[in-house]
Scaffold this motif. Structure first.
Motif, PDB file in Angstrom:
ATOM      1  N   GLU A 199       4.905   3.970 -10.331  1.00  0.00           N
ATOM      2  CA  GLU A 199       4.819   2.818  -9.435  1.00  0.00           C
ATOM      3  C   GLU A 199       3.385   2.293  -9.261  1.00  0.00           C
ATOM      4  OE1 GLU A 199       7.367   1.210  -8.381  1.00  0.00           O
ATOM      5  OE2 GLU A 199       8.890   2.666  -8.962  1.00  0.00           O
ATOM      6  N   GLU A 200       2.394   3.042  -9.724  1.00  0.00           N
ATOM      7  CA  GLU A 200       1.000   2.653  -9.494  1.00  0.00           C
ATOM      8  C   GLU A 200       0.668   1.283 -10.078  1.00  0.00           C
ATOM      9  OE1 GLU A 200      -3.566   4.169 -10.324  1.00  0.00           O
ATOM     10  OE2 GLU A 200      -1.924   5.575 -10.688  1.00  0.00           O
ATOM     11  N   ASP A 201       1.118   0.993 -11.261  1.00  0.00           N
ATOM     12  CA  ASP A 201       0.827  -0.314 -11.872  1.00  0.00           C
ATOM     13  C   ASP A 201       1.430  -1.463 -11.070  1.00  0.00           C
ATOM     14  OD1 ASP A 201      -0.687   0.713 -13.947  1.00  0.00           O
ATOM     15  OD2 ASP A 201       1.027   0.879 -15.309  1.00  0.00           O
ATOM     16  N   THR A 202       2.662  -1.289 -10.619  1.00  0.00           N
ATOM     17  CA  THR A 202       3.310  -2.330  -9.810  1.00  0.00           C
ATOM     18  C   THR A 202       2.576  -2.510  -8.483  1.00  0.00           C
ATOM     19  OG1 THR A 202       5.425  -1.701 -10.800  1.00  0.00           O
ATOM     20  CG2 THR A 202       5.508  -3.059  -8.813  1.00  0.00           C
ATOM     21  N   VAL A 203       2.168  -1.408  -7.868  1.00  0.00           N
ATOM     22  CA  VAL A 203       1.427  -1.474  -6.603  1.00  0.00           C
ATOM     23  C   VAL A 203       0.112  -2.223  -6.803  1.00  0.00           C
ATOM     24  CG1 VAL A 203       0.189  -0.092  -4.885  1.00  0.00           C
ATOM     25  CG2 VAL A 203       2.499   0.557  -5.574  1.00  0.00           C
ATOM     26  N   ARG A 204      -0.580  -1.927  -7.884  1.00  0.00           N
ATOM     27  CA  ARG A 204      -1.837  -2.626  -8.182  1.00  0.00           C
ATOM     28  C   ARG A 204      -1.606  -4.143  -8.319  1.00  0.00           C
ATOM     29  NH1 ARG A 204      -6.202   0.220  -9.867  1.00  0.00           N
ATOM     30  NH2 ARG A 204      -5.922   2.452 -10.075  1.00  0.00           N
ATOM     31  N   LYS A 205      -0.548  -4.515  -9.002  1.00  0.00           N
ATOM     32  CA  LYS A 205      -0.233  -5.937  -9.183  1.00  0.00           C
ATOM     33  C   LYS A 205       0.060  -6.599  -7.834  1.00  0.00           C
ATOM     34  CE  LYS A 205       1.570  -5.426 -13.846  1.00  0.00           C
ATOM     35  NZ  LYS A 205       2.769  -5.300 -14.676  1.00  0.00           N
ATOM     36  N   LEU A 206       0.803  -5.908  -6.977  1.00  0.00           N
ATOM     37  CA  LEU A 206       1.113  -6.448  -5.661  1.00  0.00           C
ATOM     38  C   LEU A 206      -0.149  -6.570  -4.804  1.00  0.00           C
ATOM     39  CD1 LEU A 206       4.446  -4.541  -5.071  1.00  0.00           C
ATOM     40  CD2 LEU A 206       4.186  -7.026  -4.956  1.00  0.00           C
ATOM     41  N   LEU A 207      -1.006  -5.573  -4.856  1.00  0.00           N
ATOM     42  CA  LEU A 207      -2.257  -5.632  -4.093  1.00  0.00           C
ATOM     43  C   LEU A 207      -3.118  -6.797  -4.570  1.00  0.00           C
ATOM     44  CD1 LEU A 207      -3.142  -1.827  -3.892  1.00  0.00           C
ATOM     45  CD2 LEU A 207      -2.460  -3.294  -1.986  1.00  0.00           C
ATOM     46  N   ARG A 208      -3.237  -6.955  -5.883  1.00  0.00           N
ATOM     47  CA  ARG A 208      -4.046  -8.055  -6.425  1.00  0.00           C
ATOM     48  C   ARG A 208      -3.455  -9.423  -6.072  1.00  0.00           C
ATOM     49  NH1 ARG A 208      -5.023  -4.342 -11.008  1.00  0.00           N
ATOM     50  NH2 ARG A 208      -7.246  -3.837 -10.926  1.00  0.00           N
ATOM     51  N   ALA A 209      -2.137  -9.486  -5.985  1.00  0.00           N
ATOM     52  CA  ALA A 209      -1.473 -10.764  -5.696  1.00  0.00           C
ATOM     53  C   ALA A 209      -1.569 -11.152  -4.219  1.00  0.00           C
ATOM     54  CB  ALA A 209       0.000 -10.694  -6.117  1.00  0.00           C
ATOM     55  N   HIS A 210      -1.621 -10.167  -3.312  1.00  0.00           N
ATOM     56  CA  HIS A 210      -1.485 -10.473  -1.888  1.00  0.00           C
ATOM     57  C   HIS A 210      -2.714 -10.160  -1.030  1.00  0.00           C
ATOM     58  CE1 HIS A 210       2.708 -11.526  -2.335  1.00  0.00           C
ATOM     59  NE2 HIS A 210       2.886 -10.426  -3.043  1.00  0.00           N
ATOM     60  N   VAL A 211      -3.656  -9.389  -1.534  1.00  0.00           N
ATOM     61  CA  VAL A 211      -4.860  -9.068  -0.759  1.00  0.00           C
ATOM     62  C   VAL A 211      -6.008  -9.909  -1.306  1.00  0.00           C
ATOM     63  CG1 VAL A 211      -6.486  -7.232  -0.102  1.00  0.00           C
ATOM     64  CG2 VAL A 211      -4.039  -6.712  -0.315  1.00  0.00           C
ATOM     65  N   PRO A 212      -6.708 -10.634  -0.430  1.00  0.00           N
ATOM     66  CA  PRO A 212      -7.829 -11.454  -0.910  1.00  0.00           C
ATOM     67  C   PRO A 212      -8.857 -10.613  -1.669  1.00  0.00           C
ATOM     68  CG  PRO A 212      -7.365 -11.916   1.398  1.00  0.00           C
ATOM     69  CD  PRO A 212      -6.527 -10.748   1.009  1.00  0.00           C
ATOM     70  N   GLU A 213      -9.428 -11.207  -2.687  1.00  0.00           N
ATOM     71  CA  GLU A 213     -10.346 -10.496  -3.580  1.00  0.00           C
ATOM     72  C   GLU A 213     -11.523  -9.857  -2.842  1.00  0.00           C
ATOM     73  OE1 GLU A 213     -12.869 -11.553  -7.543  1.00  0.00           O
ATOM     74  OE2 GLU A 213     -10.933 -12.557  -7.282  1.00  0.00           O
ATOM     75  N   LYS A 214     -12.025 -10.498  -1.782  1.00  0.00           N
ATOM     76  CA  LYS A 214     -13.160  -9.950  -1.049  1.00  0.00           C
ATOM     77  C   LYS A 214     -12.813  -8.678  -0.286  1.00  0.00           C
ATOM     78  CE  LYS A 214     -12.465 -12.777   3.057  1.00  0.00           C
ATOM     79  NZ  LYS A 214     -12.969 -13.815   3.901  1.00  0.00           N
ATOM     80  N   LYS A 215     -11.528  -8.421  -0.064  1.00  0.00           N
ATOM     81  CA  LYS A 215     -11.084  -7.211   0.628  1.00  0.00           C
ATOM     82  C   LYS A 215     -10.650  -6.107  -0.345  1.00  0.00           C
ATOM     83  CE  LYS A 215      -9.171  -9.516   4.706  1.00  0.00           C
ATOM     84  NZ  LYS A 215      -7.942  -9.639   5.511  1.00  0.00           N
TER      85      LYS A 215
END
Length: 164
Positions: A144-160
């Motif tokens: 699940e790590e790859d999917t979690v990374r994709k979700l984090l990149r999609a929904h958390v602003p880059e500066k955070k």
């Protein structure tokens, strides 16, 4: 897109979180610099023949060893005594946010409730406040790590977001 996984918090994972959190903040950096500075003073004072140079050695070691030791004790206490960590936490990460479930208890965090995300060698740390974070141990996330990374990149602003 969604990812579902369970994380069991151990003394080791809690200790690594506390060490990261402390040593990436003022108190950890100050303690390390002060400890090294005091050890340098020990070597300087020893060279002058001062009879009290041993105190510098003692305090230098104390500054460098005390904090990691107390963090380990705190991690062991939290991992063993906190009822939340006695059973695994079940996470559902989706486009809607993060849902944490344990038995009947459910806690939902919207993406805008994420303060910051940091990655260490063994974990993803998803901060929900300046002091509290979800500790997602990579070895427990399996595929699940790859999917979690994709979700984090999609929904958390880059500066955070700081992922390796």
């Amino acid at each position: 897109m969604k990812a579902e996984f369970e994380i069991r918090i151990t003394t080791g994972s809690m200790y690594r979180f506390l060490m990261y959190h402390t040593y990436h903040g003022f108190s950890g950096i100050f303690g390390t610099v002060a400890g090294i500075g005091i050890l340098i003073l020990y070597f300087v004072m020893r060279g002058t023949g001062s009879s009290q140079s041993w105190m510098y050695l003692l305090f230098g070691i104390l500054f460098l060893v005390y904090q990691p030791w107390t963090l380990f004790n705190r991690a062991a206490k939290q991992a063993k005594l906190n009822p939340v960590f006695k059973k695994p936490l079940h996470y559902l990460v989706s486009d809607d946010g993060i849902k944490v479930m344990q038995e009947e208890a459910v806690n939902e965090i919207a993406w805008d409730g994420i303060v910051k995300v940091r990655e260490t060698g063994q974990s993803l740390l998803v901060y929900t406040s300046t002091r509290n974070a979800f500790i997602w141990v990579k070895s427990q996330m399996v595929q699940e790590e790859d999917t979690v990374r994709k979700l984090l990149r999609a929904h958390v602003p880059e500066k955070k977001l700081r992922l390796k």
